[in-house]
Motif scaffolding. Structure first.
Motif, short mmCIF file in Angstrom:
data_model
loop_
_atom_site.label_atom_id
_atom_site.label_comp_id
_atom_site.label_asym_id
_atom_site.label_seq_id
_atom_site.Cartn_x
_atom_site.Cartn_y
_atom_site.Cartn_z
N VAL A 106 17.88 22.82 27.39
CA VAL A 106 17.53 21.81 26.38
C VAL A 106 17.31 22.51 25.04
O VAL A 106 16.73 23.60 24.97
N ASP A 107 17.76 21.89 23.96
CA ASP A 107 17.66 22.50 22.63
C ASP A 107 16.40 22.10 21.87
O ASP A 107 15.75 22.94 21.24
N ILE A 108 16.05 20.83 21.91
CA ILE A 108 14.87 20.32 21.19
C ILE A 108 14.19 19.24 22.02
O ILE A 108 14.86 18.41 22.64
N VAL A 109 12.87 19.22 21.98
CA VAL A 109 12.07 18.18 22.63
C VAL A 109 11.20 17.50 21.60
O VAL A 109 10.52 18.17 20.81
N SER A 110 11.22 16.18 21.58
CA SER A 110 10.23 15.41 20.82
C SER A 110 9.06 15.19 21.78
O SER A 110 9.17 14.38 22.71
N PHE A 111 7.97 15.90 21.56
CA PHE A 111 6.87 15.92 22.53
C PHE A 111 5.76 14.97 22.10
O PHE A 111 5.22 15.07 21.00
N GLY A 112 5.42 14.06 22.99
CA GLY A 112 4.47 12.99 22.65
C GLY A 112 3.02 13.39 22.68
O GLY A 112 2.59 14.21 23.50
N GLY A 113 2.25 12.80 21.79
CA GLY A 113 0.81 12.98 21.78
C GLY A 113 0.06 11.67 21.85
O GLY A 113 -0.85 11.48 22.64
N THR A 114 0.48 10.71 21.02
CA THR A 114 -0.26 9.45 20.88
C THR A 114 -0.33 8.67 22.19
O THR A 114 -1.33 8.01 22.46
N LYS A 115 0.72 8.71 22.99
CA LYS A 115 0.74 7.98 24.25
C LYS A 115 -0.03 8.72 25.35
O LYS A 115 -0.14 8.23 26.47
N ASN A 116 -0.52 9.91 25.00
CA ASN A 116 -1.16 10.76 26.01
C ASN A 116 -2.61 11.10 25.70
O ASN A 116 -3.11 12.13 26.11
N GLY A 117 -3.27 10.23 24.94
CA GLY A 117 -4.68 10.43 24.69
C GLY A 117 -5.04 11.00 23.35
O GLY A 117 -6.22 11.18 23.04
N LEU A 118 -4.04 11.31 22.49
CA LEU A 118 -4.33 11.81 21.16
C LEU A 118 -4.56 10.66 20.19
O LEU A 118 -4.11 9.54 20.42
#
Length: 341
Positions: A194-206
């Motif tokens: 994989v080249d790039i990941v858009s990694f979530g925060g808001t949906k995970n308690g941030l």
């Protein structure tokens, strides 16, 4: 507002993450990502994704996707994605408007695309009249809550690499997939190519903030300019970074994902046998898709908010999160039983 099932970003901030914000709110700190919190958060990402990883924090998920795609494709190129992908359905045309590229939505089955449909879309190579497919974007888990298996990912990424096509993961809920598959972040991304990941925060308690995780070092070289030009360079970066530091500390990410999935399974079990209710499948992440009689929807949403996913079939999406409680689920099931025919 009563706890409902509208989205995992309806929940509040996880107490440990909220504490990190308070602890970072001391006196002064350097800006634009030159602070100690950013340094520690970047180290956490490297621990999970590999030493070559470079991380860029942004304010929201749309920005994470758009800036990532800007780094991956030129305006005359295109991105292959699922016909239900968030970048296609729920970004208000932002990838096309802000990145100038074209999206090629492909027919999906339960949210997933396959090598077969990618091959059908891989046409008119070198034709100057046709946007050239340059990126495959995979949502993991998908918008329908399904999870690409390791084998499915391997097949798609191998197909892409053979054609010199880059791979993007829309991972707003990637932690849920990692937990479900019992793999590491690195095994599901870096190790597969994989080249790039858009990694979530808001949906995970941030409270706010997402991360663009660049695994292909060549793509990271100019990304700081893309982020700045896209109005996504946080001056007080420490307040995003500190949350991710707390998120990874002591495997809090895994606890959050496990709780959300456990409650999704509990919801599935609680409603699947109620007369008039049809459930799509056993949840693989924190989404439960339930088809309801139309007359029930307004009544149920008074107490337990959720979204109608398909206005034609009245299939509805119920999302669980880090703070979903059994009493919420049992209350919903009880309400359904009270209004059933």
């Amino acid at each position: 507002m009563k706890r409902g099932f509208g989205s995992d970003n309806h929940s509040g901030v996880h107490p440990k993450i909220l504490k990190s914000l308070s602890e970072a709110n001391i006196e002064h700190a350097p800006s634009y990502g030159t602070d100690e919190w950013t340094e520690r958060a970047e180290k956490s990402f490297k621990n999970h994704f590999g030493e070559q990883t470079q991380v860029f924090f942004v304010f929201n998920g749309t920005a994470a996707n758009v800036t990532a795609l800007r780094a991956l494709a030129k305006p005359y190129q295109a991105v292959f994605c699922s016909d239900v992908a968030h970048i296609h359905v729920d970004e208000c045309g932002a990838p096309e408007f802000m990145a100038g590229l074209k999206l090629y939505p492909l027919r999906s089955v339960n949210g997933k695309i396959t090598v077969e449909v990618l091959e059908k879309g891989y046409i008119r190579r070198g034709d100057q009249h046709y946007s050239q497919g340059q990126v495959v974007s995979l949502t993991q888990p998908t918008e329908l809550g399904s999870v690409y298996s390791v084998e499915e990912l391997k097949n798609i990424i191998a197909w892409a690499k053979e054609r010199k096509i880059l791979v993007h993961i829309d991972g707003s809920r990637l932690s849920n997939a990692v937990m479900y598959l019992k793999k590491s972040f690195k095994e599901l991304t870096t190790d597969l190519g994989v080249d790039i990941v858009s990694f979530g925060g808001t949906k995970n308690g941030l409270m706010m903030g997402e991360a663009v995780v660049i695994l292909n070092q060549e793509l990271a070289r100019d990304f700081k300019y893309i982020r700045k030009q896209s109005a996504q360079l946080p001056s007080k970066t420490r307040f995003i970074a500190c949350q991710f530091e707390a998120y990874f500390k002591d495997n809090l990410w895994h606890d959050i994902a496990t709780h959300a999935h456990t409650k999704a399974l509990e919801l599935y079990t609680a409603v699947r046998d109620i007369t008039g209710v049809s459930v799509r499948e056993v949840p693989q992440s924190n989404a439960v898709f339930v088809t309801l009689p139309p007359a029930w929807i307004k009544i149920l949403r008074k107490d337990y908010f959720f979204y109608v996913w398909d206005e034609h079939s009245f299939e509805c999406r119920f999302m669980t999160s880090w703070d979903t409680q059994s009493e919420d689920i049992q209350g919903l099931a009880k309400k359904m039983k009270e209004i059933r025919p």
